[in-house]
Design a protein around this motif. Structure first.
Motif, PDB file in Angstrom:
ATOM      1  N   LYS A   7      39.986  26.444  12.560  1.00 35.47           N
ATOM      2  CA  LYS A   7      40.457  25.353  13.392  1.00 35.47           C
ATOM      3  C   LYS A   7      41.165  24.358  12.500  1.00 35.47           C
ATOM      4  O   LYS A   7      41.072  24.432  11.273  1.00 35.47           O
ATOM      5  N   THR A   8      41.876  23.441  13.132  1.00 34.62           N
ATOM      6  CA  THR A   8      42.737  22.548  12.383  1.00 34.62           C
ATOM      7  C   THR A   8      42.017  21.865  11.233  1.00 34.62           C
ATOM      8  O   THR A   8      42.516  21.812  10.117  1.00 34.62           O
ATOM      9  N   GLU A   9      40.805  21.362  11.523  1.00 39.20           N
ATOM     10  CA  GLU A   9      40.105  20.591  10.506  1.00 39.20           C
ATOM     11  C   GLU A   9      39.937  21.397   9.227  1.00 39.20           C
ATOM     12  O   GLU A   9      40.222  20.911   8.129  1.00 39.20           O
ATOM     13  N   HIS A 321      41.750  17.482  17.367  1.00 44.98           N
ATOM     14  CA  HIS A 321      41.478  18.084  18.674  1.00 44.98           C
ATOM     15  C   HIS A 321      42.782  18.455  19.383  1.00 44.98           C
ATOM     16  O   HIS A 321      42.887  19.503  20.011  1.00 44.98           O
ATOM     17  N   ASP A 324      44.072  21.517  17.772  1.00 48.11           N
ATOM     18  CA  ASP A 324      43.244  22.658  18.166  1.00 48.11           C
ATOM     19  C   ASP A 324      43.698  23.197  19.511  1.00 48.11           C
ATOM     20  O   ASP A 324      43.799  24.400  19.717  1.00 48.11           O
ATOM     21  N   ARG A 325      43.954  22.288  20.424  1.00 52.70           N
ATOM     22  CA  ARG A 325      44.319  22.712  21.770  1.00 52.70           C
ATOM     23  C   ARG A 325      45.709  23.334  21.777  1.00 52.70           C
ATOM     24  O   ARG A 325      45.969  24.301  22.463  1.00 52.70           O
ATOM     25  N   PHE A 328      45.332  26.608  18.837  1.00 51.67           N
ATOM     26  CA  PHE A 328      44.261  27.606  18.847  1.00 51.67           C
ATOM     27  C   PHE A 328      43.746  27.867  20.260  1.00 51.67           C
ATOM     28  O   PHE A 328      42.840  28.634  20.450  1.00 51.67           O
ATOM     29  N   ARG A 330      41.881  26.567  22.173  1.00 54.05           N
ATOM     30  CA  ARG A 330      40.433  26.551  22.357  1.00 54.05           C
ATOM     31  C   ARG A 330      40.042  25.308  23.136  1.00 54.05           C
ATOM     32  O   ARG A 330      40.484  24.211  22.855  1.00 54.05           O
ATOM     33  N   SER A 332      38.270  22.500  23.403  1.00 50.87           N
ATOM     34  CA  SER A 332      37.410  21.784  22.474  1.00 50.87           C
ATOM     35  C   SER A 332      36.320  21.085  23.272  1.00 50.87           C
ATOM     36  O   SER A 332      36.469  20.798  24.448  1.00 50.87           O
TER      37      SER A 332
END
Lengths: 348, 247, 291
Positions: A7-9, A321, A324-325, A328, A330, A332
């Motif tokens: 994930k991005t983080e 976040h 991520d969206r 990915f 996902r 969140s």
């Protein structure tokens, strides 16, 4: 909570650490020195992220442990100059002392049922008192051994760290700080997935309920607070060896609140976010003060107000976040929660 | 007052005993000199209108409040001065009135927080899945708890209370705010747990629900014990019916 | 340490503690908001007072201007920012810190690092062999007057009734038709106005700079912690007790130990009486009423 997901983080963290490891190859030594300062301050933010973001202990007192660490290291090493291996020992003892001081304060607060905003108030008062105290130590009455505490001028000529024959200055110091930061960052990430890591989140979410799942809440709080104190003290020692000086401004109100601001604005529940925001802030502040701008604090204050109003989870976390969206696909956790709130609003 | 509590423990089968327990808030008398004893394996109900002191008694059993007077014994050991978490480790576990779940975490993470103190890492996962199966909420395990319905949160919290290896379970209004179907499910669950040998003490003020599941009951009124006995005795007691009709 | 110098010190400390804390206590007690911009509100009051006094307005009216000006600004800040954070105590701490940064640095940019002050009026009197500043004695009287004013506002007006109802139970107050948001805005504004008054009153006695308010911060927080949630009972009791502690320590060992003494009092009170003095008093009243 699953570890090592893409994930991005995690990607951002990996990229940043990679960049930090190679950047001395192509930037000048002055910038390297500056970045070592930014990284030293990141420990202070990490300490507050741990105790506030994860455990829900709101403290203005991290500056106290920062200052204790710095002053202790200065007094010890200046009194025993010439003794071999005194500087690493000073670092180690200083970190332990910071942790111990925090544990004692935490013991009195948490076992006494002091919590929430009152912890913030007590630690704020403590910071103010120590800053007054250190400010009036100019006279010779305040010598410890051969070292004068020096009132508002503080202590100068603090020796740099030495690991055996290697003096930690310039690039050596930079890599020393970076490696410690990397190790502590990884340890903290692992810690949040451990048993105690889950327990401190539970304490943050609902203290009284967590007691009824068999957790000795004051004990865990005191230990986490101690760990935070140790990290803050480490930050103070690295700062003192970086600039070779420390002054009572380490305890000043602005020093006490800056970590709160940085952690709140970056994302209090996220170690990566608070490191990133801290480094960005010091970079930005230095740029502004170098260009003589008075607007740095005004801008910072406005950022703080706007972030709290509009992205209360912190700006870096918000970006994580978002990305991520986007990338990915996902759902969140945050989004799910937000949708739920919307849903509730629609019914109510 | 603290030492004398052990002397006349006449009832050897009792798992939990309250002896002369009272609680005053300032000058307000919330609970007055209550004697209560719950037998091992019992399914006992504390019943009474609002303000009767039921929740206060639960909080004293769990160590949230310290009784102003009297003593509390669990398995014949005085626990009056023990701290909450030590009581949990002795085998007392509670589901609170307002769902005490961690809303921002998933159901599985919630269970893990409760279970990790009592099970080794290897057994823990199996135990958690076993509890999810028992409660028939396995499909919810990776949902964020805030997104669950009120009933689902109640059951999850019962599961969390069970993950603390309880010898005795306290349930504060397990059926409050539930629809008829959910209430039936909850009564079945409570009976099932009791059949497995778990002692249960619960609070409710819905007579029908109590009649349906409890083996015995104690009626509280204005902080005093008003009546005690089997459920049938209580339900036919004229004085009890009166306070419920507000006379 | 003579009794008269102790008396003199007590008069100073008591009025300082009361006036430093009163605005903070109103906002904390009624709204459960820790206003970290409290010091900056005091500083703004001092600036408004000093600037209008320099423009030729009589000092007493300048002080009133200070209180009103800061009260209006408090109202605006509440409508713009704080009203979105009701019930989020920690977020309001962070946001008020942001506000304080903006105000403090903004004043530095606009007026520079210091301002020409006005001199302390009224001179001094001799009494029983020692001299007292008349203005200091006046401050003592005003601090008691401010407590009385607080009593009038919260116990004798309709607004006070509504605001106490809101403080006790927001839901019920709202269901009975009280506009709780308006009550909160008014409360915040009144708290700010008291802070402005304090700034105005102390403007003639201290150096005027953007960090003027910092000197009040520790005392105000300690007084509020020790006093507890009820602004009237809490502030007056803790002002009295802390004033005695502080003045004894001040005259025997100096200002620094006075501050340490205050801090220790705060820590002891949080430990032993987490609801502060007003919590104890309220409990005592409840008990008396029940018997």
């Amino acid at each position: 909570m699953v570890q090592g997901k893409i994930k991005t983080e995690n990607i951002v963290a990996a990229l940043i650490f990679f960049f930090l490891f190679i950047c001395p190859l192509f930037i000048d030594s002055y910038s390297v020195l500056n970045i070592s300062y930014f990284l030293s301050m990141a420990f202070l933010s990490l300490s507050l992220t741990l105790i506030w973001g994860y455990c829900g202990i709101f403290s203005f007192g991290q500056a106290v442990f920062f200052g204790i660490g710095g002053y202790f290291y200065a007094v010890l090493t200046l009194n025993l100059t010439g003794t071999s291996a005194i500087t690493p020992l000073g670092l180690l003892l200083g970190v332990i002392l910071g942790g111990l001081a925090a544990w004692i304060l935490g013991y009195f607060m948490f076992y006494g049922g002091v919590n929430d905003v009152f912890v913030g108030l007590i630690t704020l008062c403590l910071t103010l008192v120590l800053s007054t105290f250190m400010g009036q130590t100019a006279g010779s009455a305040w010598n410890i051994g051969q070292v004068s505490l020096g009132g508002f001028n503080g202590i100068n000529g603090i020796p740099a760290l030495e690991l055996g024959p290697i003096s930690l200055s310039g690039n050596n110091f930079y890599y020393f700080v970076l490696i410690i930061l990397f190790v502590i960052y990884c340890l903290l990430k692992l810690f949040t997935h451990s048993k105690v890591g889950a327990a401190i989140v539970a304490i943050r979410e609902n203290r009284e309920r967590t007691k009824m799942f068999g957790y000795n809440v004051p004990k865990i709080q005191s230990l986490v607070f101690a760990a935070g104190g140790a990290l803050a003290s480490l930050s103070g020692i690295l700062y003192a060896t970086w600039g070779n000086y420390i002054t009572p401004s380490a305890f000043a109100l602005s020093s006490a609140t800056i970590p709160v601001v940085l952690v709140a604005a970056g994302g209090r529940k996220n170690f990566t976010a608070s490191i990133i925001f801290t480094v960005l802030y010091y970079w930005f502040a230095q740029g502004l003060s170098a260009s003589g701008s008075q607007y740095a604090l005004v801008i910072l204050g406005l950022i703080l107000i706007l972030v709290t109003l509009f992205v209360p989870d912190g700006i870096i976390v918000f970006l994580f976040h978002l990305s991520d969206r986007l990338f990915f696909h996902r759902e969140s956790k945050m989004k799910e929660v937000q949708e739920e709130h919307l849903h509730e609003k629609n019914i109510g | 007052m603290k030492k004398t509590s052990v002397e006349n423990s006449t009832n050897k089968k009792a798992i939990l005993e309250l002896k002369g327990v009272g609680k005053y808030f300032g000058g307000l008398r919330a609970v007055d000199n209550i004697n209560l004893s719950v037998k091992k394996g019992d399914l006992h109900c504390l019943i009474g209108p609002n303000g009767a002191g039921k929740s206060t008694i639960f909080k004293m059993i769990m160590g949230v409040y310290k009784p102003t007077s009297g003593s509390i014994l669990f398995e014949n050991n005085a626990i009056t001065n023990k701290r909450t978490w030590d009581r949990v480790k002795l085998g007392l576990s509670i589901k609170m009135q307002i769902p005490g779940v961690y809303g921002d975490l998933t159901a599985y993470e919630n269970m893990k927080i409760a279970a990790q103190n009592f099970y080794k890492r290897r057994e823990m996962n199996n135990k958690i899945m076993e509890l999810f199966d028992l409660l028939e909420i396995t499909n919810l395990k990776s949902k964020i708890v805030n997104n669950l319905s009120h009933g689902q949160q109640q059951w999850l919290e019962i599961g969390m209370a069970l993950a603390c290896k309880p010898k005795m379970l306290l349930l504060d209004e397990p059926a409050a705010g539930l629809g008829p179907e959910e209430t039936n499910y909850t009564s079945d669950l409570i009976r099932k747990l009791n059949d497995k040998g778990l002692t249960i003490l619960f609070i409710d003020h819905d007579m029908d629900f109590v009649k349906n599941i409890a083996k015995s009951a104690t009626v509280l009124h204005l902080g005093n014990k008003f009546a005690e006995g089997t459920v049938d005795e209580i339900a036919s007691n004229q004085k009890v019916i009166d306070i419920y009709l507000g006379k | 340490m003579s009794l008269s110098s102790l008396m003199n010190q007590f008069i100073n400390d008591f009025s300082f503690l009361i006036l430093a804390a009163i605005g903070l206590a109103v906002i904390f007690g009624m709204m459960k908001i820790i206003n970290l911009a409290h010091g900056e509100f005091i500083m703004l009051g001092a600036y408004i007072t000093t600037l209008s006094a320099q423009a030729g307005v009589p000092l007493i009216i300048s002080i009133v201007f200070g209180a009103i000006g800061v009260g209006i600004m408090g109202y605006l800040i509440d409508r713009l920012i704080i009203c979105r954070l009701y019930g989020r105590t920690l977020d309001s701490v962070v946001v008020t810190w942001g506000i304080s940064m903006v105000i403090q640095q903004g004043m530095l940019i606009i007026f520079g690092p210091s301002l020409q002050g006005v001199s302390t009026p009224l001179g001094s009197v001799s009494f029983a062999g020692s001299t007292y500043s008349v203005y200091r004695i006046l401050l003592f009287a005003i601090s008691i007057g401010a407590l009385f004013l607080l009593y009038l506002i919260f116990m004798k007006t309709k607004f006070g009734l509504y605001s106490r109802a809101t403080m006790q139970n927001q839901e019920i107050a709202r269901s009975m038709g009280v506009n709780t948001n308006r009550i909160y805005s008014m409360t915040f504004s009144i708290g700010a106005a008291f802070a402005g008054l304090t700034g105005g009153l102390y403007a003639p006695t201290m150096a005027i700079s953007p960090t003027f308010g910092t000197g009040f911060l520790m005392q105000s927080f300690v007084t509020v912690i020790v006093g507890g949630a009820n602004p009237l009972i809490g502030t007056s009791l803790s002002g009295g007790v802390l004033g005695i502690v502080n003045s004894i320590l001040d005259t025997t060992w100096g200002t620094f130990f006075g501050e340490i003494g205050l801090l220790i009092c705060a820590i002891l009170v949080i430990r032993l009486l987490p609801l502060g003095f007003s919590g104890v008093v309220e409990k005592w009243f409840v008990r008396k009423r029940r018997m």
